[in-house]
Design an enzyme around this catalytic site. Structure first.
Site, PDB file in Angstrom:
ATOM      1  N   ASP A  73       0.847  -1.199   0.000  1.00 40.28           N
ATOM      2  CA  ASP A  73       0.000   0.000   0.000  1.00 40.28           C
ATOM      3  C   ASP A  73       0.883   1.250   0.000  1.00 40.28           C
ATOM      4  O   ASP A  73       1.726   1.429   0.875  1.00 40.28           O
ATOM      5  CB  ASP A  73      -0.911  -0.004   1.220  1.00 40.28           C
ATOM      6  CG  ASP A  73      -2.079   0.950   1.079  1.00 40.28           C
ATOM      7  OD1 ASP A  73      -1.855   2.106   0.677  1.00 40.28           O
ATOM      8  OD2 ASP A  73      -3.222   0.551   1.350  1.00 40.28           O
ATOM      9  N   SER A  92      -6.987   4.336  -1.455  1.00 38.43           N
ATOM     10  CA  SER A  92      -6.743   2.894  -1.324  1.00 38.43           C
ATOM     11  C   SER A  92      -7.988   2.072  -1.640  1.00 38.43           C
ATOM     12  O   SER A  92      -7.874   0.949  -2.132  1.00 38.43           O
ATOM     13  CB  SER A  92      -6.250   2.569   0.087  1.00 38.43           C
ATOM     14  OG  SER A  92      -4.952   3.067   0.286  1.00 38.43           O
ATOM     15  N   THR A 147      -7.964  -2.009   1.727  1.00 38.70           N
ATOM     16  CA  THR A 147      -7.465  -3.008   0.779  1.00 38.70           C
ATOM     17  C   THR A 147      -8.033  -4.396   1.037  1.00 38.70           C
ATOM     18  O   THR A 147      -8.656  -4.978   0.145  1.00 38.70           O
ATOM     19  CB  THR A 147      -5.930  -3.023   0.755  1.00 38.70           C
ATOM     20  OG1 THR A 147      -5.463  -1.725   0.363  1.00 38.70           O
ATOM     21  CG2 THR A 147      -5.413  -4.063  -0.229  1.00 38.70           C
ATOM     22  N   GLU A 204      -1.148  -7.792   2.331  1.00 37.29           N
ATOM     23  CA  GLU A 204      -0.917  -6.364   2.179  1.00 37.29           C
ATOM     24  C   GLU A 204       0.134  -5.859   3.154  1.00 37.29           C
ATOM     25  O   GLU A 204       0.033  -6.059   4.364  1.00 37.29           O
ATOM     26  CB  GLU A 204      -2.201  -5.558   2.407  1.00 37.29           C
ATOM     27  CG  GLU A 204      -1.979  -4.063   2.146  1.00 37.29           C
ATOM     28  CD  GLU A 204      -3.102  -3.177   2.641  1.00 37.29           C
ATOM     29  OE1 GLU A 204      -3.290  -2.104   2.038  1.00 37.29           O
ATOM     30  OE2 GLU A 204      -3.784  -3.528   3.618  1.00 37.29           O
ATOM     31  N   ASP A 261       2.175   2.741   3.417  1.00 35.89           N
ATOM     32  CA  ASP A 261       1.317   3.895   3.155  1.00 35.89           C
ATOM     33  C   ASP A 261       1.210   4.809   4.367  1.00 35.89           C
ATOM     34  O   ASP A 261       1.298   6.029   4.251  1.00 35.89           O
ATOM     35  CB  ASP A 261      -0.072   3.395   2.747  1.00 35.89           C
ATOM     36  CG  ASP A 261      -1.079   4.514   2.573  1.00 35.89           C
ATOM     37  OD1 ASP A 261      -0.916   5.311   1.635  1.00 35.89           O
ATOM     38  OD2 ASP A 261      -2.039   4.583   3.374  1.00 35.89           O
ATOM     39  N   HIS A 274       2.214   8.682   4.476  1.00 33.36           N
ATOM     40  CA  HIS A 274       1.329   9.790   4.852  1.00 33.36           C
ATOM     41  C   HIS A 274       1.992  10.680   5.908  1.00 33.36           C
ATOM     42  O   HIS A 274       1.827  11.898   5.903  1.00 33.36           O
ATOM     43  CB  HIS A 274       0.009   9.256   5.409  1.00 33.36           C
ATOM     44  CG  HIS A 274      -0.983   8.867   4.357  1.00 33.36           C
ATOM     45  ND1 HIS A 274      -1.586   9.779   3.526  1.00 33.36           N
ATOM     46  CD2 HIS A 274      -1.486   7.644   4.010  1.00 33.36           C
ATOM     47  CE1 HIS A 274      -2.423   9.154   2.698  1.00 33.36           C
ATOM     48  NE2 HIS A 274      -2.379   7.856   2.978  1.00 33.36           N
ATOM     49  N   ASP A 291      -1.226  -0.069  -4.809  1.00 29.81           N
ATOM     50  CA  ASP A 291      -2.484   0.575  -5.195  1.00 29.81           C
ATOM     51  C   ASP A 291      -2.260   2.004  -5.668  1.00 29.81           C
ATOM     52  O   ASP A 291      -3.026   2.548  -6.452  1.00 29.81           O
ATOM     53  CB  ASP A 291      -3.486   0.538  -4.041  1.00 29.81           C
ATOM     54  CG  ASP A 291      -2.886   0.980  -2.716  1.00 29.81           C
ATOM     55  OD1 ASP A 291      -1.669   1.281  -2.662  1.00 29.81           O
ATOM     56  OD2 ASP A 291      -3.626   1.012  -1.713  1.00 29.81           O
ATOM     57  N   HIS A 292      -1.154   2.616  -5.202  1.00 30.93           N
ATOM     58  CA  HIS A 292      -0.807   4.004  -5.532  1.00 30.93           C
ATOM     59  C   HIS A 292       0.520   4.289  -4.846  1.00 30.93           C
ATOM     60  O   HIS A 292       1.068   3.434  -4.144  1.00 30.93           O
ATOM     61  CB  HIS A 292      -1.877   4.979  -5.010  1.00 30.93           C
ATOM     62  CG  HIS A 292      -2.165   4.801  -3.549  1.00 30.93           C
ATOM     63  ND1 HIS A 292      -1.302   5.227  -2.561  1.00 30.93           N
ATOM     64  CD2 HIS A 292      -3.188   4.185  -2.899  1.00 30.93           C
ATOM     65  CE1 HIS A 292      -1.789   4.900  -1.373  1.00 30.93           C
ATOM     66  NE2 HIS A 292      -2.938   4.256  -1.549  1.00 30.93           N
ATOM     67  N   HIS A 319      -1.742  11.070  -1.386  1.00 27.79           N
ATOM     68  CA  HIS A 319      -1.322  10.163  -2.455  1.00 27.79           C
ATOM     69  C   HIS A 319      -0.885  10.954  -3.679  1.00 27.79           C
ATOM     70  O   HIS A 319      -1.138  12.153  -3.783  1.00 27.79           O
ATOM     71  CB  HIS A 319      -2.472   9.244  -2.851  1.00 27.79           C
ATOM     72  CG  HIS A 319      -2.940   8.349  -1.751  1.00 27.79           C
ATOM     73  ND1 HIS A 319      -4.054   7.544  -1.863  1.00 27.79           N
ATOM     74  CD2 HIS A 319      -2.446   8.120  -0.506  1.00 27.79           C
ATOM     75  CE1 HIS A 319      -4.224   6.860  -0.748  1.00 27.79           C
ATOM     76  NE2 HIS A 319      -3.266   7.210   0.092  1.00 27.79           N
TER      77      HIS A 319
END
Length: 430
Positions: free
Chosen positions: A33, A81, A134, A254, A259, A263, A301-302, A394
């Site tokens: 993620d 996500s 996710t 995951e 992620d 952030h 996912d990004h 993101h």
């Protein structure tokens, strides 16, 4: 229940119906993620042996096959996500916040549900709460990722051919599964699931169906408490799934908190999450080597945070600065707020000098609270390592695709993220 599937999924299904093309029996799908290309690059430098002239490759380099486009089905270009996972699980793009529903909020059949209907054993592993965006997008359907209780309910209520959708679940989330209005853990136990609530008890799981919830929400960051918690869960999942079912299994793993560190713009935190994810990939890759009827596909996912290596006009990135950091910025901030010797604690936990400029920033932040102090810690580490960030959210850049094992050739090249799902669904349906 009405389901929609992408047109490409039907085409791919026809392609894989060719009897000369044998599909893999087992699917291992790993999602980092927030793991954009800068993260895998940073990880290569972070893990490099400085005594050698050439930068050493990582497990990611050995299985890179392509790139994927991550945009959602709206005008934002930047996915969240939920929409990202919906694309990766169903082969259909949707709006940000959607959990396996389309833009009209109709249910989309997920590859986990397809696998369950085909008689495969199904499993979800995550370092977030197991009902986070996710994993949720593989086993539930909801118009909003924030409806955590309803999503958790789906893990019991969303029956597939009369059966519970997920046979093995490992992650966090007791807050959502043990509630005043409903105790889902007891319902899983009544359905025959083994249950453990501590990572130290993970090895006591000896059969499927099983469930392990190891935190109220997400698990602690790897840098703060358990450096290889995803690796341990992956090892257990693969051990339990091997030889479980002659029709094979579907396993989604995951690396959720790459992620979360992104952030926070916390580079040391992110590199430890990457390390846990990479070690999990090594286990999965070895499993594929020992079980050639298995495919391993890995993507993101990004990307998160707009991470870049090299900042402030300097042509350098100092991984040794990052390697000396001994905690997430949040935990270091807590330690600084409690200590009587701020200078010694700062130097011990950040590995950085406590000069007069740093002292002024820390003293001011101490009067403002833990969030301000955490920002000072993160900015100091980023500045000293020449790590750049463009956002706390993101970004829209393409992400990498990795594959290993039977059928890996299908994932070579530049592709939409939905094509990854279409191909895997085609394998499962064959």
């Amino acid at each position: 229940m009405k389901f929609k599937t992408g047109l490409l999924a039907s085409f791919v299904g026809l392609v894989f119906a060719d009897p000369t093309l044998a599909a893999p029996k087992n699917i291992i799908y790993m999602i980092g993620d927030g793991m954009g290309p800068a993260y895998t690059t940073a990880y290569r430098y972070f893990k490099d042996d400085p005594s050698t002239k050439v930068v050493d490759p990582t497990v990611f380099d050995s299985i890179l096959v392509g790139m994927a486009h991550t945009y959602p089905d709206d005008d934002t270009v930047v996915t969240d996500s939920a929409a990202g996972a919906t694309a990766l699980s169903t082969g259909t793009k949707s709006y940000n916040g959607a959990i396996a529903v389309d833009t009209h909020k109709e249910h989309l059949e997920t590859m986990l549900e397809v696998a369950k209907r085909k008689g495969k054993t199904t499993a979800l592993v995550a370092t977030s709460q197991i009902n986070h965006a996710t994993p949720a997008s593989f086993a539930s359907h909801n118009e909003s990722r924030r409806n955590y209780d309803d999503i958790a309910n789906d893990y019991i209520d969303n029956k597939i051919a009369g059966k519970l959708p997920v046979d093995l679940m490992l992650g966090g989330g007791t807050k959502y599964f043990i509630r005043e209005d409903r105790n889902l853990v007891n319902e899983f136990k009544d359905a025959g699931y083994q249950y453990v609530d501590a990572l130290s008890k993970l090895e006591t799981l000896n059969k499927i169906p099983a469930m392990g919830l190891f935190a109220e929400v997400g698990l602690p960051f790897a840098i703060d408490e358990e450096p290889q918690r995803l690796t341990k869960m992956t090892k257990t999942a693969l051990s339990l799934l091997e030889n479980q079912n002659d029709k094979g299994f579907f396993l989604m793993i995951e690396g959720s908190q790459i992620d979360w560190c992104g952030h926070a713009n916390d580079i040391a935190c992110a590199m430890h999450e990457m390390d846990d994810f990479a070690e999990s990939i090594k286990l999965a890759k070895t499993f594929v080597d020992n079980n050639p009827d298995t495919i391993l596909v890995i993507t993101a996912d990004h990307s998160t945070g707009g991470l870049t290596l090299g900042a402030n006009g300097q042509y350098r990135w100092e991984r040794d600065v990052i390697a000396k950091v001994k905690g997430s910025a949040g935990e270091i901030a807590k330690a600084l707020a409690k200590t009587k010797d701020v200078k010694a604690t700062w130097q011990e936990l950040t590995g950085l000098e406590y000069d007069s400029a740093t002292e002024l920033k820390v003293k001011e932040a101490l009067s403002q609270g833990p969030k301000a102090l955490s920002i000072v810690v993160k900015e100091a580490i980023s500045d000293a390592s020449f790590t750049g960030w463009t956002t706390g959210g993101h970004t829209a850049i393409d992400v990498q695709v990795f594959a290993h094992g039977k059928g890996k050739e299908a994932f070579i090249g530049s592709q939409n993220n939905t094509a990854i799902a279409d191909k895997l669904i085609g394998f499962i349906k064959k």
